[in-house]
Scaffold this motif. Structure first.
Motif, PDB file in Angstrom:
ATOM      1  N   ASP A   8     -20.260  -0.330  -8.299  1.00 15.28           N
ATOM      2  CA  ASP A   8     -20.416  -1.230  -7.179  1.00 15.28           C
ATOM      3  C   ASP A   8     -19.345  -1.477  -6.486  1.00 15.28           C
ATOM      4  N   ASP A   9     -17.968  -1.690  -5.376  1.00 20.26           N
ATOM      5  CA  ASP A   9     -17.634  -1.752  -5.393  1.00 20.26           C
ATOM      6  C   ASP A   9     -17.293  -3.415  -4.869  1.00 20.26           C
ATOM      7  N   SER A  10     -18.654  -4.007  -4.983  1.00 24.48           N
ATOM      8  CA  SER A  10     -18.455  -5.300  -4.225  1.00 24.48           C
ATOM      9  C   SER A  10     -19.655  -6.436  -5.746  1.00 24.48           C
ATOM     10  N   LYS A  11     -18.471  -6.869  -6.247  1.00 20.90           N
ATOM     11  CA  LYS A  11     -19.020  -7.966  -7.642  1.00 20.90           C
ATOM     12  C   LYS A  11     -19.931  -8.597  -7.034  1.00 20.90           C
ATOM     13  N   GLU A  32     -16.177  -0.501 -10.751  1.00 18.74           N
ATOM     14  CA  GLU A  32     -16.257  -0.670  -8.833  1.00 18.74           C
ATOM     15  C   GLU A  32     -15.880   0.100  -8.486  1.00 18.74           C
ATOM     16  N   ASP A  53     -23.809   2.783  -5.816  1.00 19.48           N
ATOM     17  CA  ASP A  53     -23.710   2.286  -4.917  1.00 19.48           C
ATOM     18  C   ASP A  53     -23.336   3.737  -4.144  1.00 19.48           C
TER      19      ASP A  53
END
Length: 123
Positions: A8-11, A32, A53
């Motif tokens: 997922d690119d959201s930490k 990510e 994601d």
């Protein structure tokens, strides 16, 4: 111990998913984007679950999913799309491309645990 990869690119989302998975007994790796996830996958042949994601830079989840399913060595890995992408066509596309399960954001630990139990029947 089962090993999972969270992509997922959201930490913040990765941290939430990591926490839930660790509470369920998984060792967790992170990436990510899909390109980074492919590198992690190549270095870790014992990954059994990927939380993926859809919308990410560099390589999105759908592209990553197709690449994973092209490789017979990774055919046993369970892949769950975890995304805000809720168009019926997208869900169908992901399942047809090889996703084993689909979980809509936002979600809670119980929802994730139920999906994982279904994937691993008797986890």
């Amino acid at each position: 111990m089962k090993k999972a990869l969270v992509v997922d690119d959201s930490k913040a989302i990765r941290q939430i998913e990591r926490k839930y998975l660790e509470e369920l007994g998984f060792f967790v790796l992170e990436a990510e984007n899909g390109e980074e996830a492919l590198k992690v996958l190549k270095e870790n042949s014992d990954i059994t679950l990927i939380l993926l994601d859809w919308h990410m830079p560099v390589m999105n989840g759908y592209e990553f999913l197709k690449k994973v399913r092209e490789n017979p060595e990774w055919s046993e890995i369970k892949i769950m799309m975890v995304t805000t992408e809720n168009q019926q066509k997208s869900v169908i596309d992901a399942i047809m491309a090889g996703a084993n399960e689909y979980l809509m954001k936002p979600f809670d630990k119980e929802m994730l645990e139920t999906k994982i139990q279904y994937l691993f029947e008797g986890f």
